[in-house]
Design a protein around this motif. Sequence first.
Motif, PDB file in Angstrom:
ATOM      1  N   ASP A 151       2.446 -22.120   8.968  1.00 12.91           N
ATOM      2  CA  ASP A 151       2.578 -21.226   8.927  1.00 12.91           C
ATOM      3  C   ASP A 151       2.332 -19.559   8.318  1.00 12.91           C
ATOM      4  O   ASP A 151       1.979 -20.331   6.936  1.00 12.91           O
ATOM      5  N   GLU A 152       1.678 -18.825   8.622  1.00 15.80           N
ATOM      6  CA  GLU A 152       0.676 -17.772   8.717  1.00 15.80           C
ATOM      7  C   GLU A 152       1.918 -16.492   8.364  1.00 15.80           C
ATOM      8  O   GLU A 152       1.954 -16.503   9.591  1.00 15.80           O
ATOM      9  N   GLN A 153       1.758 -15.757   7.572  1.00 15.53           N
ATOM     10  CA  GLN A 153       1.840 -14.043   7.600  1.00 15.53           C
ATOM     11  C   GLN A 153       1.421 -13.199   7.013  1.00 15.53           C
ATOM     12  O   GLN A 153       0.247 -13.854   5.680  1.00 15.53           O
ATOM     13  N   ILE A 154       1.692 -12.023   7.385  1.00 19.93           N
ATOM     14  CA  ILE A 154       0.581 -10.979   6.890  1.00 19.93           C
ATOM     15  C   ILE A 154       1.478 -10.398   6.263  1.00 19.93           C
ATOM     16  O   ILE A 154       2.492  -9.055   6.729  1.00 19.93           O
ATOM     17  N   SER A 155       2.139 -10.158   5.137  1.00 16.53           N
ATOM     18  CA  SER A 155       3.443  -9.352   4.614  1.00 16.53           C
ATOM     19  C   SER A 155       3.012  -7.912   3.968  1.00 16.53           C
ATOM     20  O   SER A 155       3.174  -6.998   4.868  1.00 16.53           O
ATOM     21  N   GLY A 156       1.450  -7.797   3.615  1.00  9.15           N
ATOM     22  CA  GLY A 156       0.951  -6.163   3.552  1.00  9.15           C
ATOM     23  C   GLY A 156       1.367  -5.767   2.600  1.00  9.15           C
ATOM     24  O   GLY A 156       0.442  -4.616   2.730  1.00  9.15           O
ATOM     25  N   PRO A 157       2.634  -5.544   2.332  1.00 14.54           N
ATOM     26  CA  PRO A 157       2.786  -4.282   1.055  1.00 14.54           C
ATOM     27  C   PRO A 157       1.763  -4.526  -0.180  1.00 14.54           C
ATOM     28  O   PRO A 157       1.044  -5.318  -0.837  1.00 14.54           O
ATOM     29  N   LEU A 158       0.910  -3.769  -0.937  1.00 11.08           N
ATOM     30  CA  LEU A 158       0.498  -3.382  -1.777  1.00 11.08           C
ATOM     31  C   LEU A 158       2.104  -3.414  -3.160  1.00 11.08           C
ATOM     32  O   LEU A 158       3.147  -2.707  -2.749  1.00 11.08           O
ATOM     33  N   PRO A 159       1.220  -3.566  -4.786  1.00  7.27           N
ATOM     34  CA  PRO A 159       2.533  -3.939  -5.449  1.00  7.27           C
ATOM     35  C   PRO A 159       2.771  -2.703  -6.844  1.00  7.27           C
ATOM     36  O   PRO A 159       2.979  -2.267  -7.383  1.00  7.27           O
ATOM     37  N   VAL A 160       3.478  -1.738  -5.436  1.00  7.49           N
ATOM     38  CA  VAL A 160       4.449   0.077  -6.057  1.00  7.49           C
ATOM     39  C   VAL A 160       5.868  -1.144  -4.372  1.00  7.49           C
ATOM     40  O   VAL A 160       6.508  -1.323  -4.254  1.00  7.49           O
ATOM     41  N   PRO A 161       7.446   0.163  -5.553  1.00  6.39           N
ATOM     42  CA  PRO A 161       8.402   0.222  -4.530  1.00  6.39           C
ATOM     43  C   PRO A 161       8.171   0.832  -3.733  1.00  6.39           C
ATOM     44  O   PRO A 161       7.399   1.819  -3.088  1.00  6.39           O
ATOM     45  N   ALA A 162       9.057   0.213  -2.439  1.00  3.64           N
ATOM     46  CA  ALA A 162       8.929   0.905  -1.085  1.00  3.64           C
ATOM     47  C   ALA A 162       7.751   0.264   0.050  1.00  3.64           C
ATOM     48  O   ALA A 162       8.140   0.899   0.790  1.00  3.64           O
ATOM     49  N   CYS A 163       6.849  -0.155  -0.787  1.00  4.70           N
ATOM     50  CA  CYS A 163       5.531  -0.833   0.204  1.00  4.70           C
ATOM     51  C   CYS A 163       6.554  -1.732   0.710  1.00  4.70           C
ATOM     52  O   CYS A 163       6.411  -2.780  -0.536  1.00  4.70           O
ATOM     53  N   VAL A 164       7.124  -2.423   1.765  1.00  5.31           N
ATOM     54  CA  VAL A 164       7.299  -3.428   2.186  1.00  5.31           C
ATOM     55  C   VAL A 164       6.122  -4.411   3.121  1.00  5.31           C
ATOM     56  O   VAL A 164       7.230  -4.916   3.699  1.00  5.31           O
ATOM     57  N   GLY A 165       5.462  -3.440   3.757  1.00  7.17           N
ATOM     58  CA  GLY A 165       4.656  -3.910   5.060  1.00  7.17           C
ATOM     59  C   GLY A 165       3.344  -3.474   5.247  1.00  7.17           C
ATOM     60  O   GLY A 165       2.861  -3.126   3.917  1.00  7.17           O
ATOM     61  N   ILE A 166       2.509  -3.524   6.090  1.00  5.93           N
ATOM     62  CA  ILE A 166       1.852  -3.099   6.344  1.00  5.93           C
ATOM     63  C   ILE A 166       2.099  -1.141   7.715  1.00  5.93           C
ATOM     64  O   ILE A 166       2.550  -1.108   8.161  1.00  5.93           O
ATOM     65  N   PRO A 167       2.251  -0.236   6.623  1.00 10.49           N
ATOM     66  CA  PRO A 167       2.170   0.916   7.519  1.00 10.49           C
ATOM     67  C   PRO A 167       1.709   1.568   8.582  1.00 10.49           C
ATOM     68  O   PRO A 167       0.681   1.468   9.635  1.00 10.49           O
ATOM     69  N   ASP A 168       2.772   2.131   9.579  1.00 11.13           N
ATOM     70  CA  ASP A 168       1.056   2.719  10.970  1.00 11.13           C
ATOM     71  C   ASP A 168       0.363   3.806  10.598  1.00 11.13           C
ATOM     72  O   ASP A 168      -0.004   4.359  11.520  1.00 11.13           O
ATOM     73  N   VAL A 169       0.023   3.949   9.162  1.00 10.40           N
ATOM     74  CA  VAL A 169      -1.013   5.225   8.775  1.00 10.40           C
ATOM     75  C   VAL A 169      -1.899   4.315   8.281  1.00 10.40           C
ATOM     76  O   VAL A 169      -2.624   5.038   8.426  1.00 10.40           O
ATOM     77  N   TRP A 170      -2.407   2.988   8.804  1.00  9.72           N
ATOM     78  CA  TRP A 170      -2.900   2.499   8.607  1.00  9.72           C
ATOM     79  C   TRP A 170      -3.807   1.649   9.866  1.00  9.72           C
ATOM     80  O   TRP A 170      -3.505   0.310  10.333  1.00  9.72           O
ATOM     81  N   PRO A 171      -3.885   2.090  11.654  1.00 14.48           N
ATOM     82  CA  PRO A 171      -4.149   1.480  12.483  1.00 14.48           C
ATOM     83  C   PRO A 171      -5.244   0.507  12.407  1.00 14.48           C
ATOM     84  O   PRO A 171      -4.731   0.116  13.072  1.00 14.48           O
ATOM     85  N   HIS A 172      -6.263   0.948  11.191  1.00 13.23           N
ATOM     86  CA  HIS A 172      -7.285   0.047  11.869  1.00 13.23           C
ATOM     87  C   HIS A 172      -7.356  -1.083  10.735  1.00 13.23           C
ATOM     88  O   HIS A 172      -7.457  -2.419  11.479  1.00 13.23           O
ATOM     89  N   ILE A 173      -5.716  -1.354  10.361  1.00 16.72           N
ATOM     90  CA  ILE A 173      -5.613  -2.391   9.596  1.00 16.72           C
ATOM     91  C   ILE A 173      -4.713  -2.812  10.158  1.00 16.72           C
ATOM     92  O   ILE A 173      -4.846  -4.610  11.181  1.00 16.72           O
ATOM     93  N   SER A 174      -3.292  -2.804  11.426  1.00 16.38           N
ATOM     94  CA  SER A 174      -2.490  -3.366  12.208  1.00 16.38           C
ATOM     95  C   SER A 174      -3.847  -3.616  13.754  1.00 16.38           C
ATOM     96  O   SER A 174      -4.136  -4.463  14.609  1.00 16.38           O
ATOM     97  N   GLY A 175      -4.485  -2.982  13.631  1.00 15.88           N
ATOM     98  CA  GLY A 175      -5.576  -3.467  14.589  1.00 15.88           C
ATOM     99  C   GLY A 175      -6.318  -4.407  14.728  1.00 15.88           C
ATOM    100  O   GLY A 175      -6.072  -5.447  15.543  1.00 15.88           O
ATOM    101  N   LEU A 176      -6.934  -4.497  13.485  1.00 10.48           N
ATOM    102  CA  LEU A 176      -7.982  -5.874  12.668  1.00 10.48           C
ATOM    103  C   LEU A 176      -6.329  -6.949  12.800  1.00 10.48           C
ATOM    104  O   LEU A 176      -6.649  -8.563  13.737  1.00 10.48           O
ATOM    105  N   ILE A 177      -5.310  -7.077  12.654  1.00 11.85           N
ATOM    106  CA  ILE A 177      -4.646  -8.066  12.604  1.00 11.85           C
ATOM    107  C   ILE A 177      -4.273  -8.627  13.891  1.00 11.85           C
ATOM    108  O   ILE A 177      -4.083  -9.373  14.498  1.00 11.85           O
TER     109      ILE A 177
END
Length: 297
Positions: A120-146
Amino acid sequence: MVQIAPLDRSHLPQVLALVNSHLSTVIPGWGLTAEYFWERLQSEPQEYITDPWVVERRSIVGIVRDRVCAAAHLLRYGDDTRWKGVGDIAWILFWPKEREAGEAVMTECRHQMNDWQVVDEQISGPLPVPACVGIPDVWPHISGLIEQFGYSANEDIDESVYGGTLKKIAAPGEPPVKGVTIQRDVGDFGTRLVARLDGNDIAHCECISDLTQGGQLPALAGWAELSEVETSETMRNQGVGSWVVGHAVEWLRLARCDRIVLSVDRDDEKAGAGRFYQRFGWLPLVRQKHWRGQKEK
């Protein structure tokens, strides 16, 4: 030509620039220090449940003409854990104009997952800081690649990050319901504020006044996090929830906090939590998602 290499300390300044440029589009002014970031590649002490399950870690970079243009951090969970057979791309980043580097790093990530023989593969995406739990919509280049590599959004994890200031929020005043009192105690994450009526908890929230983790993240100074906000069904729409949050705001002001961040999941947002927070002047900053591969569990 993109060169793929293990991430080492010589890459750290360029990787940190990549990481902090992305992070600052999620929460204004936030950034990691080099030492904090490097330590989180070795372990995630805040993830005290899942981090001990990790049995292998790998960090890689994509280099173009001596510049780190893409990077990723991968995890494999042990066979004797709840996440048996899971491989996780903890995060993957690349400069938007360096798509080829992003593709090369993602290709290497997929090769590593195959070598690990994950089921099973997942891309959780968060950087190690509070409130970051995934890939945000302000990174369209990242979600597009995924998406290009066949991953799809995990509908179970869909949260918005809200943020704002504490400056113009009025003091809580008298309780909105006769007989209600406020109590402060230790919560699971920080300071817990509880509204009580006849000995019963009718509303509560938790607040964390130091997001710098003891000074390790100076860019987060002055920020607080609000969580676990809940009002009992019989006491809703009577101002009790707002009154409790108002007490949390007053407590955070005493702690020299002037800005706040919080996460709201999709179901709570549909139920009106977003509108509740907007009454305090806190607005949605980003929406975040996890992504999952197409392999069967």
